[in-house]
Motif scaffolding. Structure first.
Motif, short mmCIF file in Angstrom:
data_model
loop_
_atom_site.label_atom_id
_atom_site.label_comp_id
_atom_site.label_asym_id
_atom_site.label_seq_id
_atom_site.Cartn_x
_atom_site.Cartn_y
_atom_site.Cartn_z
N TYR A 229 2.43 -7.56 7.14
CA TYR A 229 1.87 -8.83 6.68
C TYR A 229 2.98 -9.88 6.72
N ASN A 230 2.76 -10.94 7.48
CA ASN A 230 3.77 -11.97 7.67
C ASN A 230 3.07 -13.34 7.62
N PRO A 231 2.86 -13.88 6.41
CA PRO A 231 2.03 -15.09 6.29
C PRO A 231 2.60 -16.33 6.96
N GLU A 232 3.92 -16.47 7.04
CA GLU A 232 4.50 -17.71 7.59
C GLU A 232 4.33 -17.80 9.11
N ASN A 233 4.72 -16.74 9.82
CA ASN A 233 4.67 -16.79 11.28
C ASN A 233 3.44 -16.12 11.87
N LYS A 234 2.59 -15.61 11.01
CA LYS A 234 1.31 -15.01 11.41
C LYS A 234 1.47 -13.93 12.48
N THR A 235 2.38 -13.01 12.23
CA THR A 235 2.53 -11.88 13.17
C THR A 235 1.96 -10.61 12.55
N ASP A 236 0.92 -10.75 11.72
CA ASP A 236 0.32 -9.59 11.04
C ASP A 236 -0.10 -8.55 12.07
N ARG A 237 -0.02 -7.30 11.68
CA ARG A 237 -0.35 -6.21 12.60
C ARG A 237 -0.78 -5.00 11.79
N TYR A 238 -1.82 -4.32 12.27
CA TYR A 238 -2.30 -3.11 11.62
C TYR A 238 -2.42 -2.05 12.71
N PHE A 239 -2.08 -0.84 12.39
CA PHE A 239 -2.23 0.19 13.41
C PHE A 239 -2.61 1.54 12.80
N VAL A 240 -3.26 2.35 13.61
CA VAL A 240 -3.58 3.72 13.24
C VAL A 240 -3.37 4.58 14.47
N GLU A 241 -2.84 5.77 14.28
CA GLU A 241 -2.54 6.64 15.41
C GLU A 241 -2.79 8.09 15.00
N VAL A 242 -3.47 8.83 15.86
CA VAL A 242 -3.76 10.24 15.58
C VAL A 242 -3.29 11.07 16.77
N SER A 243 -2.63 12.17 16.48
CA SER A 243 -2.20 13.08 17.53
C SER A 243 -2.56 14.50 17.08
N TYR A 244 -3.15 15.28 17.98
CA TYR A 244 -3.55 16.61 17.57
C TYR A 244 -3.52 17.57 18.77
N PRO A 245 -2.86 18.71 18.64
CA PRO A 245 -2.87 19.69 19.74
C PRO A 245 -4.16 20.50 19.72
N VAL A 246 -5.04 20.24 20.69
CA VAL A 246 -6.34 20.93 20.68
C VAL A 246 -6.17 22.40 21.05
#
Lengths: 80, 417
Positions: B336-353
């Motif tokens: 969260y970066n309110p001044e420069n608006k570089t907000d970013r959200y991420f999700v990552e899943v890794s699974y050995p099937v």
């Protein structure tokens, strides 16, 4: 002692968040997040980003024109 | 001829180091790319090589090569041909560390977008070759940690019609002295100086040029100091904080940034053997007179006060789905970066099937810039060797990069030996 420092830090955050902001942005890199891929260096139209001695990207503020082109290409989201 | 010499040097350096090294470690990443650019399908190739060499006499070396060749400009790169070479030689013994390095960036073709070096007499230039020479030294004496670095930068560029060549040089120097006065505390002083080595000659500047002192226009001085604090709470929690004051001076820097404050706090935690993460906060602010800051309201003038430049809060959680297999995890984070608006959200899943086959999927979303959807499959025929197929689809939410939505399909292999 340590609790006292934590309280001071939290108070500091509250105080600075309440301040006015400057209108002209300044972009910087979070060195603990940068993975040194160099994508920001490639897209900078003002030649303002370079690697430092530790292989982390640094923005030369004397040349940066705050165009923000480096922000979306950073895979780590290290530019703020 | 010059290109051939550069290519021969690039090939010869790792071969020589290979012959000298005791136990070299190498990492190679080969990628064939299929991407969309200007609405058309393009093909490209990217090869990354990293080698670590343990030499005699306390010497070690590392070399990195990143070579890119594409039909048209790669989505996050303005060049369709590029080569980055980096090399470091390190000598370390007890509490002394010396490092000499070199890195260069060669642009085989001119950039799709010209580089505009603000203030240069020739406004639109195209970089051809960029070189950096770096030196770093670290020494610990009693409770003092001393660190100094120098970087000499050389940029070769072309401009004008007919094309002319020119060079630009800069020298960057950094010095840091740290004193540990208590187990958790230390105090430090820093000095940074950038000298633009008079790239612009006064005699070449027209009389109506807006810069009064062009020979030192891009110089910057930053001197300051601060406190840092490191504390562990039990075995599973840790906090690091650092606050720093800098006095900055430079013709291109606004006056209100002279008194500059930087604070960085990072809290790391392990809640269970499977769950860990961190919470980080960075603040940049300045102390200035209201009249120097463009947000000044009526009636404000000489009164000094604090202004915030940027605040960023970063949080990340990682859950290990199988404690015996590091490939099985789920990770999510937010910035969260309110001044420069570089907000970013991420999700990552890794699974050995199955034992050698891992699937990965993720999404990185930035409200102002992009939505990046990613999926991939990795096959490990042997330990430390990986074949992979991945696809990244990026929906651009802001035209700041002058890019349209694009897809990037990659087939590649990674070797570590």
């Amino acid at each position: 002692m340590n609790k006292f420092i934590i309280i001071i830090l939290l108070l500091f955050i509250l105080v600075v968040v309440a301040c006015d902001k400057v209108t002209k942005p300044e972009f910087n890199t979070d060195k603990s997040t940068c993975n040194g891929c160099g994508s920001c260096i490639d897209v900078c139209p003002n030649d303002a980003i370079e690697f430092d001695s530790n292989g982390k990207a640094v923005i030369d503020q004397t040349k940066c024109i705050q165009c923000a082109r480096c922000v979306p290409v950073c895979p780590q989201g290290a530019i703020y | 001829m010059k290109k051939i010499i550069i290519i021969i040097i690039i090939i010869l350096i790792p071969i020589c180091l290979q012959l000298l090294a005791k136990e070299p470690t190498k990492w190679i990443n080969l990628r064939y790319l299929n991407y969309t650019s200007d609405g058309e399908e393009r093909f490209g190739f990217r090869n990354t090589y990293l080698g670590f060499y343990d030499l005699k006499y306390n010497l070690a070396s590392e070399i990195g090569i990143d070579f890119l060749l594409g039909e048209k400009a790669y989505p996050d790169n303005y060049n369709n041909i590029g080569n980055r070479l980096s090399s470091n030689l390190v000598w370390s013994l007890n509490k002394t560390y010396l490092q000499a390095g070199f890195n260069s960036n060669y642009y085989g073709f001119k950039r799709a977008y010209p580089t505009h070096i603000d203030g240069l007499f020739y406004p639109d230039v195209e970089p051809v070759l960029k070189n950096n020479l770096t030196f770093m030294a670290k020494q610990t004496v009693w409770n003092f940690d001393l660190e100094g670095s120098l970087r000499y930068r050389n940029l070769n560029y072309e401009y004008g019609d007919p094309v002319s060549s020119e060079q630009e040089n800069d020298l960057f120097s950094d010095l840091k002295i740290n004193y540990r006065f208590y187990s958790d505390f230390s105090v430090f002083g820093t000095l940074y100086y950038k000298d633009d080595l008079a790239n612009i000659k006064s005699s070449e500047i027209p009389p109506d040029y807006p810069i009064s002192d062009p020979e030192s226009y891009y110089n910057e001085l930053a001197v300051g100091g601060g406190l840092s604090w490191k504390h562990r709470i039990g075995l599973n929690h840790g906090i690091k904080a650092q606050t720093q004051y800098l006095y900055r001076e430079g013709d291109t820097l606004p006056d209100y940034l002279q008194n500059y404050f930087l604070t960085d706090i990072r809290y790391t935690f392990t809640l269970t053997p499977s769950l860990n993460g961190f919470l980080g906060y960075i603040n940049r602010s300045c102390y200035a007179q209201a009249k120097d800051v463009t947000t000044a309201k009526d009636g404000e003038g000489d009164e000094g006060k604090f202004y915030r430049i940027a605040n960023v809060v970063r949080a990340q959680l990682k859950y290990q789905l199988n404690l015996l297999d590091e490939r099985a995890y789920c990770c999510a984070g937010a910035k969260y970066n309110p001044e420069n608006k570089t907000d970013r959200y991420f999700v990552e899943v890794s699974y050995p099937v199955i034992s050698r086959l891992t699937i990965k999927a993720g999404d990185a979303f930035s409200p102002e810039y992009y939505n990046d959807i990613y999926c991939g499959i990795e096959f490990m025929p042997r330990r430390l060797h990986t074949l992979f197929l991945e696809n990244r689809y990026t929906i651009v939410r802001n035209d700041i990069t002058a890019l349209a939505d694009y897809n990037l399909l990659t087939v590649g292999a990674r070797f570590f030996f």
